[in-house]
Design an enzyme around this catalytic site. Structure first.
Site, PDB file in Angstrom:
ATOM      1  N   ASP A 202     -71.192  42.127  27.544  1.00  0.00           N
ATOM      2  CA  ASP A 202     -72.373  42.237  26.686  1.00  0.00           C
ATOM      3  C   ASP A 202     -72.455  41.042  25.746  1.00  0.00           C
ATOM      4  O   ASP A 202     -71.655  40.908  24.825  1.00  0.00           O
ATOM      5  CB  ASP A 202     -72.296  43.527  25.851  1.00  0.00           C
ATOM      6  CG  ASP A 202     -73.529  43.708  24.986  1.00  0.00           C
ATOM      7  OD1 ASP A 202     -74.535  44.238  25.493  1.00  0.00           O
ATOM      8  OD2 ASP A 202     -73.505  43.289  23.810  1.00  0.00           O
TER       9      ASP A 202
ATOM     10  N   ARG B  53     -55.079  44.155  22.947  1.00  0.00           N
ATOM     11  CA  ARG B  53     -56.126  45.130  22.585  1.00  0.00           C
ATOM     12  C   ARG B  53     -57.217  45.180  23.648  1.00  0.00           C
ATOM     13  O   ARG B  53     -57.790  46.239  23.912  1.00  0.00           O
ATOM     14  CB  ARG B  53     -56.756  44.766  21.249  1.00  0.00           C
ATOM     15  CG  ARG B  53     -55.846  45.071  20.075  1.00  0.00           C
ATOM     16  CD  ARG B  53     -56.507  44.604  18.795  1.00  0.00           C
ATOM     17  NE  ARG B  53     -55.816  45.084  17.617  1.00  0.00           N
ATOM     18  CZ  ARG B  53     -56.181  44.764  16.384  1.00  0.00           C
ATOM     19  NH1 ARG B  53     -57.232  43.982  16.183  1.00  0.00           N
ATOM     20  NH2 ARG B  53     -55.514  45.240  15.359  1.00  0.00           N
TER      21      ARG B  53
ATOM     22  N   LYS C  86     -79.518  39.536  25.534  1.00  0.00           N
ATOM     23  CA  LYS C  86     -80.597  40.109  24.706  1.00  0.00           C
ATOM     24  C   LYS C  86     -81.516  39.024  24.178  1.00  0.00           C
ATOM     25  O   LYS C  86     -81.065  37.924  23.854  1.00  0.00           O
ATOM     26  CB  LYS C  86     -79.994  40.868  23.507  1.00  0.00           C
ATOM     27  CG  LYS C  86     -78.845  41.781  23.871  1.00  0.00           C
ATOM     28  CD  LYS C  86     -78.300  42.553  22.678  1.00  0.00           C
ATOM     29  CE  LYS C  86     -76.980  43.227  23.030  1.00  0.00           C
ATOM     30  NZ  LYS C  86     -75.800  42.345  22.826  1.00  0.00           N
TER      31      LYS C  86
ATOM     32  N   TYR D   6     -75.776  35.342  19.807  1.00  0.00           N
ATOM     33  CA  TYR D   6     -74.321  35.212  19.651  1.00  0.00           C
ATOM     34  C   TYR D   6     -73.870  33.762  19.903  1.00  0.00           C
ATOM     35  O   TYR D   6     -72.736  33.392  19.608  1.00  0.00           O
ATOM     36  CB  TYR D   6     -73.548  36.139  20.605  1.00  0.00           C
ATOM     37  CG  TYR D   6     -73.818  37.623  20.454  1.00  0.00           C
ATOM     38  CD1 TYR D   6     -74.531  38.131  19.373  1.00  0.00           C
ATOM     39  CD2 TYR D   6     -73.349  38.525  21.406  1.00  0.00           C
ATOM     40  CE1 TYR D   6     -74.786  39.492  19.263  1.00  0.00           C
ATOM     41  CE2 TYR D   6     -73.595  39.891  21.295  1.00  0.00           C
ATOM     42  CZ  TYR D   6     -74.319  40.364  20.234  1.00  0.00           C
ATOM     43  OH  TYR D   6     -74.562  41.714  20.132  1.00  0.00           O
TER      44      TYR D   6
ATOM     45  N   HIS E 196     -83.524  42.724  21.401  1.00  0.00           N
ATOM     46  CA  HIS E 196     -82.386  42.919  20.493  1.00  0.00           C
ATOM     47  C   HIS E 196     -82.709  43.867  19.322  1.00  0.00           C
ATOM     48  O   HIS E 196     -81.889  44.717  18.966  1.00  0.00           O
ATOM     49  CB  HIS E 196     -81.918  41.558  19.966  1.00  0.00           C
ATOM     50  CG  HIS E 196     -80.473  41.509  19.612  1.00  0.00           C
ATOM     51  ND1 HIS E 196     -79.648  40.449  19.920  1.00  0.00           N
ATOM     52  CD2 HIS E 196     -79.685  42.404  18.969  1.00  0.00           C
ATOM     53  CE1 HIS E 196     -78.429  40.698  19.473  1.00  0.00           C
ATOM     54  NE2 HIS E 196     -78.420  41.871  18.893  1.00  0.00           N
TER      55      HIS E 196
ATOM     56  N   LEU F 267     -66.109  51.028  17.796  1.00  0.00           N
ATOM     57  CA  LEU F 267     -64.877  51.264  17.031  1.00  0.00           C
ATOM     58  C   LEU F 267     -65.146  51.165  15.531  1.00  0.00           C
ATOM     59  O   LEU F 267     -64.222  51.020  14.734  1.00  0.00           O
ATOM     60  CB  LEU F 267     -63.811  50.227  17.429  1.00  0.00           C
ATOM     61  CG  LEU F 267     -63.372  50.251  18.901  1.00  0.00           C
ATOM     62  CD1 LEU F 267     -62.477  49.042  19.217  1.00  0.00           C
ATOM     63  CD2 LEU F 267     -62.638  51.554  19.223  1.00  0.00           C
TER      64      LEU F 267
ATOM     65  N   VAL G 224     -60.578  39.981  20.618  1.00  0.00           N
ATOM     66  CA  VAL G 224     -60.153  38.710  21.214  1.00  0.00           C
ATOM     67  C   VAL G 224     -58.634  38.711  21.421  1.00  0.00           C
ATOM     68  O   VAL G 224     -58.061  37.713  21.829  1.00  0.00           O
ATOM     69  CB  VAL G 224     -60.573  37.497  20.348  1.00  0.00           C
ATOM     70  CG1 VAL G 224     -62.092  37.339  20.362  1.00  0.00           C
ATOM     71  CG2 VAL G 224     -60.059  37.611  18.922  1.00  0.00           C
TER      72      VAL G 224
HETATM   73  P1  NAD Z   1     -66.275  47.116  17.569  1.00  0.00           P
HETATM   74  O1  NAD Z   1     -66.600  48.459  17.043  1.00  0.00           O
HETATM   75  O2  NAD Z   1     -66.131  46.898  19.020  1.00  0.00           O
HETATM   76  O3  NAD Z   1     -64.983  46.625  16.781  1.00  0.00           O
HETATM   77  C1  NAD Z   1     -64.400  45.391  17.057  1.00  0.00           C
HETATM   78  C2  NAD Z   1     -63.269  45.141  16.060  1.00  0.00           C
HETATM   79  O4  NAD Z   1     -62.376  46.248  16.049  1.00  0.00           O
HETATM   80  C3  NAD Z   1     -62.436  43.935  16.466  1.00  0.00           C
HETATM   81  O5  NAD Z   1     -62.977  42.756  15.929  1.00  0.00           O
HETATM   82  C4  NAD Z   1     -61.080  44.274  15.893  1.00  0.00           C
HETATM   83  O6  NAD Z   1     -61.050  43.956  14.517  1.00  0.00           O
HETATM   84  C5  NAD Z   1     -61.041  45.779  16.016  1.00  0.00           C
HETATM   85  N1  NAD Z   1     -60.358  46.238  17.255  1.00  0.00           N
HETATM   86  C6  NAD Z   1     -60.782  46.092  18.543  1.00  0.00           C
HETATM   87  N2  NAD Z   1     -59.926  46.695  19.406  1.00  0.00           N
HETATM   88  C7  NAD Z   1     -58.948  47.219  18.643  1.00  0.00           C
HETATM   89  C8  NAD Z   1     -57.776  47.960  18.952  1.00  0.00           C
HETATM   90  N3  NAD Z   1     -57.467  48.281  20.200  1.00  0.00           N
HETATM   91  N4  NAD Z   1     -56.989  48.338  17.923  1.00  0.00           N
HETATM   92  C9  NAD Z   1     -57.301  48.041  16.642  1.00  0.00           C
HETATM   93  N5  NAD Z   1     -58.390  47.352  16.298  1.00  0.00           N
HETATM   94  C10 NAD Z   1     -59.210  46.939  17.285  1.00  0.00           C
HETATM   95  O7  NAD Z   1     -67.386  46.125  16.920  1.00  0.00           O
HETATM   96  P2  NAD Z   1     -68.501  45.129  17.371  1.00  0.00           P
HETATM   97  O8  NAD Z   1     -67.962  43.856  17.880  1.00  0.00           O
HETATM   98  O9  NAD Z   1     -69.442  45.101  16.225  1.00  0.00           O
HETATM   99  O10 NAD Z   1     -69.271  45.894  18.550  1.00  0.00           O
HETATM  100  C11 NAD Z   1     -68.947  45.740  19.913  1.00  0.00           C
HETATM  101  C12 NAD Z   1     -70.033  44.999  20.648  1.00  0.00           C
HETATM  102  O11 NAD Z   1     -71.293  45.646  20.476  1.00  0.00           O
HETATM  103  C13 NAD Z   1     -70.310  43.586  20.117  1.00  0.00           C
HETATM  104  O12 NAD Z   1     -69.308  42.667  20.485  1.00  0.00           O
HETATM  105  C14 NAD Z   1     -71.655  43.323  20.729  1.00  0.00           C
HETATM  106  O13 NAD Z   1     -71.514  42.992  22.099  1.00  0.00           O
HETATM  107  C15 NAD Z   1     -72.330  44.675  20.558  1.00  0.00           C
HETATM  108  N6  NAD Z   1     -73.155  44.743  19.317  1.00  0.00           N
HETATM  109  C16 NAD Z   1     -74.501  44.817  19.461  1.00  0.00           C
HETATM  110  C17 NAD Z   1     -75.328  44.889  18.348  1.00  0.00           C
HETATM  111  C18 NAD Z   1     -76.810  45.001  18.534  1.00  0.00           C
HETATM  112  O14 NAD Z   1     -77.573  44.837  17.560  1.00  0.00           O
HETATM  113  N7  NAD Z   1     -77.283  45.261  19.730  1.00  0.00           N
HETATM  114  C19 NAD Z   1     -74.779  44.856  17.048  1.00  0.00           C
HETATM  115  C20 NAD Z   1     -73.397  44.783  16.920  1.00  0.00           C
HETATM  116  C21 NAD Z   1     -72.603  44.739  18.047  1.00  0.00           C
END
Ligand code: NAD
Length: 281
Positions: A47, A242, A77, A52, A113, A195, A238
């Site tokens: 995604d 994880r 998006k 981005y 988006h 998460l 990254v």
């Molecule tokens: P997320 O909820 O996926 O959290 C990511 C963060 O959680 C990481 O940076 C890290 O700090 C922590 N994490 C990840 N795996 C972990 C683990 N196993 N243990 C402990 N901590 C961990 O947050 P996100 O990146 O905001 O959302 C995921 C994806 O959703 C984005 O990368 C993007 O592709 C999408 N997104 C879309 C929109 C939209 O407006 N459409 C907005 C935000 C995000």
């Protein structure tokens, strides 16, 4: 491991992996590394988004993986920014630019988006999305951050029902009403920030206790909760360990007691902007 990720059948028959990899806030070069690690671990759905600024890095990893195109599921998006009201040609230009950066001749899913409803142009944008879908350059089209009222306008005034609505959704913001609306109209719910951006949710005692009970991590419990609710989910990391951990959620099950305990964690509080008022230039 990829075979263990179930698919959701979208409303136009396209199959989408229920768990994918998100790359928001990952710089272009790092995206090549992270997406490469994710593909190696078994993720097949990625995604990204024009805003981005990592479509190019993502595309490099897709190409380098050697995985056949039809085994990958790529979402990007439209960033319908700038102050003008968007017209067909603006959308086509941005879509072409995304494909070129990704190095692909089609995407699996193309999303608006944000609705930016105050601009009153999402119906026109959607009609261009319909044209993109009928040309085969997007296998499915959908939206992101659309509220039920925005979806209602699309349903009433255009012909293709969005395949997906990607919205903020996690145990502290469970979005019951949008999920019910999606279910009623055959729109798949995709959870962003599943998460809770790793900001506190993974330390909530209820989540930690359930993780201990199943000998899993808090992140795995939260992702498993999404899967059992039927959400499509796109966690981001990254960190290679994880990235692998977040995919490994298909070998255990939360029971009714766990689900009831998580249900009461809903605080109805967003981490991100409110789609009714969010605008950008
Ligand atoms: P997320 O909820 O996926 O959290 C990511 C963060 O959680 C990481 O940076 C890290 O700090 C922590 N994490 C990840 N795996 C972990 C683990 N196993 N243990 C402990 N901590 C961990 O947050 P996100 O990146 O905001 O959302 C995921 C994806 O959703 C984005 O990368 C993007 O592709 C999408 N997104 C879309 C929109 C939209 O407006 N459409 C907005 C935000 C995000």
């Amino acid at each position: 491991m990829s075979s263990k990720v179930p698919s959701k059948t979208l409303n136009n028959g396209v199959e989408m992996p229920q768990l994918g990899f998100g790359v928001w806030q990952v710089e272009d070069e790092e995206a090549t590394r992270a997406v490469g690690t994710a593909l190696e671990a078994g993720y097949r759905s990625i995604d990204t988004a024009a805003v981005y600024e990592n479509e190019q890095g993502t595309g490099k990893a897709l190409a380098a993986s050697g995985i056949p195109r039809d085994e990958l599921f790529v979402t990007t998006k439209l960033w319908n920014s700038a102050s003008q009201t968007w017209q067909r040609d603006d959308v086509m230009r941005e879509f072409d630019a995304s494909l070129a950066k990704l190095g692909l001749d089609y995407v699996d899913l193309y999303l608006i988006h944000w609705p930016r409803a105050m601009r009153d142009d999402f119906l026109a944008i959607w009609r261009t999305f319909e044209e993109i879908a009928s040309s085969g350059r997007a296998k499915a089209i959908g939206v992101s951050n659309f509220q039920p009222a925005h979806l209602r306008r699309l349903l009433d005034e255009t012909s293709v029902v969005p395949a997906v609505n990607q919205i903020e959704l996690h145990p502290q913001f469970q979005q019951s009403e949008p999920r019910a609306f999606h279910a009623e109209h055959g729109i798949a719910t995709e959870a962003w920030s599943p998460l809770g951006q790793g900001k506190g949710l993974l330390e909530v005692p209820t989540i930690v206790a359930i993780a201990q009970k199943h000998d899993r991590t808090p992140a795995q419990v939260v992702l498993r909760w999404h899967v059992q609710l039927g959400n499509i989910v796109i966690p981001k990391s990254v960190t290679p360990s994880r990235i692998r951990e977040n995919l490994d959620v298909f070998g255990f099950e939360l029971d009714d007691e766990d689900l009831t305990a998580i249900a009461v964690l809903d605080e109805g509080r967003r981490l991100g902007p409110n789609p009714d008022t969010f605008d950008y230039n």
